[in-house]
Write an enzyme that holds these catalytic residues in place. Structure first.
Site, PDB file in Angstrom:
ATOM      1  N   GLU A 330       0.805  -1.227   0.000  1.00 40.83           N
ATOM      2  CA  GLU A 330       0.000   0.000   0.000  1.00 40.83           C
ATOM      3  C   GLU A 330       0.832   1.269   0.000  1.00 40.83           C
ATOM      4  OE1 GLU A 330      -0.440  -2.672   1.800  1.00 40.83           O
ATOM      5  OE2 GLU A 330      -2.542  -3.060   2.271  1.00 40.83           O
ATOM      6  N   LYS A 439       0.352 -10.697  23.986  1.00 36.69           N
ATOM      7  CA  LYS A 439      -0.265  -9.901  25.051  1.00 36.69           C
ATOM      8  C   LYS A 439      -0.229 -10.684  26.342  1.00 36.69           C
ATOM      9  CE  LYS A 439      -3.208  -7.497  21.781  1.00 36.69           C
ATOM     10  NZ  LYS A 439      -3.553  -8.289  20.607  1.00 36.69           N
ATOM     11  N   TRP A 444       2.337  -5.720  26.428  1.00 39.47           N
ATOM     12  CA  TRP A 444       2.700  -6.229  25.111  1.00 39.47           C
ATOM     13  C   TRP A 444       4.169  -6.630  25.046  1.00 39.47           C
ATOM     14  CZ3 TRP A 444       0.097  -2.713  20.820  1.00 39.47           C
ATOM     15  CH2 TRP A 444      -1.305  -2.828  20.949  1.00 39.47           C
TER      16      TRP A 444
END
Ligand code: ADP
Length: 539
Positions: A330, A439, A444
């Protein structure tokens, strides 16, 4: 009041015309399917691309029609980049390593009218032929003598198209915002989605890519795109090389370390581009052979995180600089490049190297944001991590045919699906893909950091950290390791090695040794598969 400067559209055809006129004799070297070496130059490529454009025109292919390629890195594929887009049609580069159903899906979705492919890929084309009714013509990238036999399909030889077309085609004047090429993201979730580039976005992206703080490309370079031309515009190299008159060295489908090394060495390659697994494979091969590449000055490493061990051996053994870049289909693909700023350049050696292991900083034309958990801007402290957003003139505004709906936020930012930190020097560091973050008890753990630490063990060839279900912490890391050939490594030995390298609570709960990793079609470890496999490992 308008300025009084000439207004020439930024067209892909102008690139190859420039190369033919100014770097006409600069070589493009390819390894063909049979292993032989083929040599051509930019003047010939431009002439043949015009003939291809004429051939397309005479068969009724018009502006905006899609023409697909299923092809390896060779000069004929480069000709398609110009013949198809230069004519105003849209070059749809298809990844032959995708599952057959995915290939059929994207060809149907793109409504490709012509499929141009390498002869060895005929079995794929024959298998999917009943599913791709939109394709009117099947063109094999070979001459008549090299044509494979097909019971099911009427095949045409690319060289017959080129020979049968006259030379007087002139490149049309197009709208620079017109679509020029189309690449589908591999779609690890849901269907693949098409990213539709324009002439303008492609040209300004190539101008940026070739700058000193990008690939630092010049006419003196010999460039080897090991990364496939079908992946995210070949990382701009089919455009940036002719733009500056760099020699191109194309490995075809011979991607084994021996064949790559031979080309890198005999063709004097100064700049090569590939994903980390390619570099790991090449470095292992070269260390076994006691071989070096004295001409190789720079290597662009992207696609997944640059392992510190690759950065170090490229520098120490081969004297080559590893340039780490981040991007996605992208973003055309370049989002950030890890070249030093004046400030970073003067840091002590170890700190400088750590800084350059980050995915880098934006070139002019791209903006990034790391957001915090409330959607605000995360501090530039190099520690707080959050979702990475991007916007710029070569960033997608949506997907082909509106697939996936509106993707940008109200201010035009594109959500990358990556998690990152950014720091006071302006450098961004990817800590994970959103879906790969581990997690643990609400905190994290960066799977990439755990993997990089494991990869720095001398007996480790490949490492993947994935989350496994844990009754107390929800998720805990499990480390999956492919040891280097002939090396014995134990769980205890590896955990002991990792202990000083990370916070205690980041240490993997278990280590699994495997002989190979499941890989995606773009050379990345298929973490979703590993997660599925080891999800109950700690339960
Ligand atoms: P695919 O998923 O089909 O390989 P892309 O090339 O678009 O397609 O993948 C882009 C993604 O690859 C990024 O969003 C990011 O997660 C990952 N990526 C690319 N470059 C790097 C890098 N240098 N370090 C870590 N991850 C990277």
């Amino acid at each position: 009041m308008h300025g009084l400067m000439q207004d020439h559209p930024l067209l892909i055809s102008t690139l190859i015309r420039h190369a033919a006129e100014n770097h006409g004799r600069r070589e493009v070297v390819s390894r063909l399917g049979d292993g032989s070496i083929h040599r051509t130059d930019y003047a010939t490529i431009e002439q043949r691309a015009r003939r291809l454009a004429r051939a397309l025109e005479s068969r009724g292919i018009r502006s905006g029609d899609r023409v697909a390629t299923l092809a390896w890195n060779t000069y004929r594929h480069v000709e398609c980049f110009y013949g198809v887009s230069g004519h105003g049609a849209v070059l749809h580069t298809v990844n032959p390593r995708l599952f057959h159903e995915q290939i059929a899906y994207i060809i149907r979705h793109a409504e490709d009218r012509v499929l141009v492919f390498d002869a060895d890929l005929l079995p794929i084309v024959e298998t999917i032929a009943p599913e791709i009714g939109c394709v009117e013509r099947f063109v094999v990238l070979c001459d008549r003598s090299g044509m494979p036999q097909s019971e099911r399909l009427k095949l045409e030889a690319y060289e017959d198209w080129i020979d049968g077309a006259d030379d007087d085609y002139t490149w049309p004047n197009l709208d620079e915002r017109a679509a020029s090429s189309l690449c589908y993201t591999s779609g690890t979730t849901g269907n693949p989605k098409g990213v539709l580039y324009s002439h303008r976005s492609t040209l300004i992206h190539a101008l940026s890519a070739s700058q000193a703080d990008g690939f630092s490309l010049s006419g003196l370079d010999a460039v080897m795109p090991i990364a496939p031309l079908f992946h995210a515009n070949g990382w701009s190299l089919p455009y940036a090389c002719p733009m500056v008159g760099a020699k191109m060295v194309l490995p075809g489908h011979h991607m084994d370390a021996g064949s790559l090394f031979e080309l890198l060495s005999t063709e004097g390659v100064s700049f090569a581009v590939g994903v980390p697994t390619i570099w790991t494979m090449l470095l292992t091969y070269m260390s076994e052979q006691g071989a070096t590449l004295p001409n190789l000055g720079r290597c662009l490493v992207a696609g997944t995180a640059l392992p510190p061990a690759v950065q170090k051996s490229l520098k120490d053994v081969h004297g080559a600089i590893a340039i780490h870049a981040w991007g996605m289909t992208e973003t055309s693909p370049i989002g950030t490049v890890g070249t030093p700023t004046a400030e970073v350049d003067t840091l002590p050696e170890v700190e400088r190297a750590v800084q350059l292991l980050k995915q880098g900083r934006v070139p002019y034309g791209v903006e990034i944001q790391v957001r915090d958990s409330q959607g605000g801007i995360a501090p530039r402290d190099g520690e707080t991590f959050g979702p990475l957003w991007v916007r710029g003139s070569w960033v997608a505004s949506g997907y082909f045919k509106g697939e996936g709906g509106a993707v940008l936020d109200a201010d035009g930012w594109f959500p990358t699906g990556d998690v990152a930190t950014w720091d006071r020097y302006g450098y961004m560091k990817i800590t994970d893909r959103t879906k790969d973050v581990i997690k643990s008890g609400g905190e994290w753990i960066s799977s990439i950091d755990v993997e990089n630490a494991a990869m720095s063990h001398p007996k480790v060839a490949l490492a993947a950290a994935v989350s496994a279900f844990h009754p107390k912490w929800d998720e805990r890391p499990v480390l999956v390791i492919v040891p280097k050939a002939g090396q014995q490594l134990t769980r205890e030995e590896l955990l002991e090695f990792l202990t000083p390298l990370m916070a205690k609570w980041w240490l993997p709960d278990d280590v699994v040794f495997v002989s190979e990793m499941p890989m995606t079609a773009t050379g990345k470890i298929l973490k979703a598969k590993l997660r599925e496999q080891y999800w109950h490992r700690l339960a």
